[in-house]
Design a protein around this motif. Structure first.
Motif, mmCIF file in Angstrom:
data_model
loop_
_atom_site.group_PDB
_atom_site.id
_atom_site.type_symbol
_atom_site.label_atom_id
_atom_site.label_comp_id
_atom_site.label_asym_id
_atom_site.label_seq_id
_atom_site.Cartn_x
_atom_site.Cartn_y
_atom_site.Cartn_z
ATOM 1 N N ALA A 80 42.419 45.571 39.891
ATOM 2 C CA ALA A 80 41.745 44.668 39.314
ATOM 3 C C ALA A 80 40.928 43.881 40.514
ATOM 4 O O ALA A 80 41.670 43.193 41.090
ATOM 5 N N VAL A 81 39.698 44.221 40.810
ATOM 6 C CA VAL A 81 38.920 43.797 42.109
ATOM 7 C C VAL A 81 38.017 42.800 42.051
ATOM 8 O O VAL A 81 37.001 43.081 41.047
ATOM 9 N N GLN A 82 38.005 41.619 42.607
ATOM 10 C CA GLN A 82 37.290 40.628 42.785
ATOM 11 C C GLN A 82 36.903 40.393 43.756
ATOM 12 O O GLN A 82 37.852 40.430 44.773
ATOM 13 N N GLY A 83 35.698 39.885 44.016
ATOM 14 C CA GLY A 83 35.348 39.298 45.745
ATOM 15 C C GLY A 83 35.511 40.489 46.732
ATOM 16 O O GLY A 83 35.305 41.606 46.216
ATOM 17 N N HIS A 84 35.946 40.263 47.833
ATOM 18 C CA HIS A 84 35.804 41.321 48.915
ATOM 19 C C HIS A 84 37.367 42.179 48.934
ATOM 20 O O HIS A 84 38.306 41.661 48.253
ATOM 21 N N ALA A 85 37.095 43.478 49.134
ATOM 22 C CA ALA A 85 38.055 44.411 49.488
ATOM 23 C C ALA A 85 37.746 45.309 50.491
ATOM 24 O O ALA A 85 36.995 46.102 50.454
ATOM 25 N N ILE A 86 38.368 44.664 51.476
ATOM 26 C CA ILE A 86 37.946 45.153 52.924
ATOM 27 C C ILE A 86 39.033 45.978 53.671
ATOM 28 O O ILE A 86 40.316 45.625 53.642
ATOM 29 N N GLY A 87 38.700 47.178 54.284
ATOM 30 C CA GLY A 87 39.496 48.022 55.042
ATOM 31 C C GLY A 87 40.724 48.449 54.280
ATOM 32 O O GLY A 87 40.746 49.071 53.166
ATOM 33 N N ALA A 88 41.975 47.854 54.414
ATOM 34 C CA ALA A 88 43.107 48.312 53.773
ATOM 35 C C ALA A 88 42.984 47.727 52.430
ATOM 36 O O ALA A 88 43.532 48.418 51.384
ATOM 37 N N GLY A 89 42.421 46.709 52.062
ATOM 38 C CA GLY A 89 42.153 46.392 50.581
ATOM 39 C C GLY A 89 41.263 47.264 49.841
ATOM 40 O O GLY A 89 41.608 47.580 48.709
ATOM 41 N N PHE A 98 42.568 53.702 38.510
ATOM 42 C CA PHE A 98 41.179 52.968 38.064
ATOM 43 C C PHE A 98 41.143 51.853 38.900
ATOM 44 O O PHE A 98 41.707 51.222 39.486
ATOM 45 N N ARG A 99 39.801 51.679 38.880
ATOM 46 C CA ARG A 99 39.196 50.256 39.677
ATOM 47 C C ARG A 99 38.278 49.696 38.667
ATOM 48 O O ARG A 99 37.101 50.227 38.667
ATOM 49 N N VAL A 100 38.703 48.526 38.189
ATOM 50 C CA VAL A 100 37.988 47.647 37.013
ATOM 51 C C VAL A 100 37.566 46.495 38.165
ATOM 52 O O VAL A 100 38.285 45.870 38.891
ATOM 53 N N LEU A 101 35.997 46.660 38.269
ATOM 54 C CA LEU A 101 35.685 45.632 38.992
ATOM 55 C C LEU A 101 34.823 44.402 38.680
ATOM 56 O O LEU A 101 34.244 44.688 37.341
ATOM 57 N N ALA A 102 35.099 43.141 39.141
ATOM 58 C CA ALA A 102 34.238 42.020 38.733
ATOM 59 C C ALA A 102 32.921 42.302 39.321
ATOM 60 O O ALA A 102 32.594 42.935 40.435
ATOM 61 N N ASP A 103 31.823 41.634 38.912
ATOM 62 C CA ASP A 103 30.265 41.824 39.205
ATOM 63 C C ASP A 103 30.220 41.246 40.734
ATOM 64 O O ASP A 103 29.198 41.430 41.449
ATOM 65 N N ASP A 104 31.262 40.580 41.112
ATOM 66 C CA ASP A 104 31.014 39.905 42.466
ATOM 67 C C ASP A 104 31.909 40.905 43.598
ATOM 68 O O ASP A 104 32.028 40.448 44.798
ATOM 69 N N ALA A 105 32.281 41.811 43.178
ATOM 70 C CA ALA A 105 33.338 42.904 44.021
ATOM 71 C C ALA A 105 32.439 43.387 45.102
ATOM 72 O O ALA A 105 31.213 43.840 45.105
ATOM 73 N N ARG A 106 33.109 43.422 46.542
ATOM 74 C CA ARG A 106 32.564 44.221 47.760
ATOM 75 C C ARG A 106 33.496 44.894 48.191
ATOM 76 O O ARG A 106 34.472 44.448 48.510
ATOM 77 N N PHE A 107 33.313 46.163 48.388
ATOM 78 C CA PHE A 107 34.037 47.147 49.221
ATOM 79 C C PHE A 107 33.386 47.383 50.616
ATOM 80 O O PHE A 107 32.215 47.379 50.795
ATOM 81 N N SER A 108 34.179 47.755 51.509
ATOM 82 C CA SER A 108 34.042 47.936 52.872
ATOM 83 C C SER A 108 35.215 48.624 53.501
ATOM 84 O O SER A 108 36.305 47.973 53.612
ATOM 85 N N MET A 109 34.827 49.757 53.978
ATOM 86 C CA MET A 109 35.685 50.572 54.876
ATOM 87 C C MET A 109 35.385 50.090 56.352
ATOM 88 O O MET A 109 34.951 50.917 57.213
ATOM 89 N N ALA A 110 36.070 49.051 56.851
ATOM 90 C CA ALA A 110 35.751 48.292 57.845
ATOM 91 C C ALA A 110 36.438 48.908 59.214
ATOM 92 O O ALA A 110 36.130 48.309 60.304
ATOM 93 N N GLU A 111 37.387 49.763 59.048
ATOM 94 C CA GLU A 111 38.445 50.378 60.214
ATOM 95 C C GLU A 111 37.485 50.469 61.455
ATOM 96 O O GLU A 111 37.789 50.457 62.713
ATOM 97 N N VAL A 112 36.209 51.370 61.333
ATOM 98 C CA VAL A 112 35.252 51.892 62.370
ATOM 99 C C VAL A 112 34.908 50.671 63.258
ATOM 100 O O VAL A 112 34.754 50.844 64.380
ATOM 101 N N THR A 113 34.858 49.246 62.696
ATOM 102 C CA THR A 113 34.458 48.230 63.442
ATOM 103 C C THR A 113 35.409 47.727 64.515
ATOM 104 O O THR A 113 35.318 47.006 65.500
ATOM 105 N N LEU A 114 36.704 48.404 64.227
ATOM 106 C CA LEU A 114 37.698 48.150 65.236
ATOM 107 C C LEU A 114 38.054 49.185 66.414
ATOM 108 O O LEU A 114 39.072 49.337 66.904
#
Length: 221
Positions: A80-89, A98-114
């Motif tokens: 149940a995803v609301q807001g940010h789900a970044i990297g490990a999230g 299943f991934r049920v998203l609130a309309d404010d959800a944001r995904f990012s696979m941010a590992e590359v930035t490290l």
């Protein structure tokens, strides 16, 4: 918390069929705590780098176990995803069925930035959901993906208003529980293994699964 995520799988009663993963507050998960990751704790990046390759890989395997149990065939798991789900999230959500998203959800696979790679069981599921080319673009850019884009490219099971997230997840869990437990487990296993099988192999897997179901159903009468 990471250790507890792994411990949950060992504490679950055998009759649990659905697991819901949700974050408290405005975000599902902001990912790694960078101050800890760059510190001198047992699991910090500098400490991991000083281990032998075998020891480092073994330590990462322990991190993966905190997430990958969510793919267990006997469970149906819902993020149940609301807001940010970044990297490990993001990878935590990807390990769920299943991934049920609130309309404010944001995904990012941010590992590359490290200068790192996603290593928590997220790359295979991501490639299966959106294709290798788009998965590569998502991982190498680390860009933010809105709930609306996630829905469009197949990352989201559903997108709902923030206020409706809890109700939508409850309804999905109830619909899943309404199905026969054995049938649901067999269906999950069939679909999970389908990408690796030929049509003939998948046909055989279906026959074998159906045979088990018939024997279980008749035996229970």
């Amino acid at each position: 918390m990471w250790s507890e995520l792994g411990n949950i799988s060992r504490k679950l009663p055998g009759d649990v069929r659905v697991v819901i993963v949700r974050g408290e507050g405005r975000a599902f998960s902001a990912g790694l705590d960078l101050s800890v990751a760059r510190g001198d704790g047992d699991s910090s990046l500098p400490v991991l780098a000083r281990l032998s390759p075998e020891e480092c890989a073994e330590r990462i395997a322990g991190f993966q176990e905190a997430f990958t149990w969510l793919r267990r065939p006997s469970l149906v798991t819902i993020a149940a995803v609301q807001g940010h789900a970044i990297g490990a999230g993001f990878q935590l959500a990807l390990n769920c069925d299943f991934r049920v998203l609130a309309d404010d959800a944001r995904f990012s696979m941010a590992e590359v930035t490290l200068g790192l790679v996603p290593d928590l069981g997220g790359t295979k599921r991501l490639a299966e959901l959106v294709g290798v080319s788009r998965a590569l673009e998502i991982c190498v850019t680390g860009r933010r993906i809105s709930a609306q884009e996630a829905d469009r490219i197949g990352l989201a099971t559903a997108v709902v208003p923030v206020a409706d997230l809890a109700g939508a997840v409850t309804d999905l869990a109830a619909a899943t529980l309404a199905g026969d437990a054995g049938a649901v487990a067999e269906i999950k296993a069939l679909l999970a293994g389908a990408p690796q099988r030929s049509y003939a192999e998948q046909d055989r897997a279906e026959r074998e699964a159906q045979t088990r179901r018939l024997r279980d159903l008749i035996g229970s009468e």
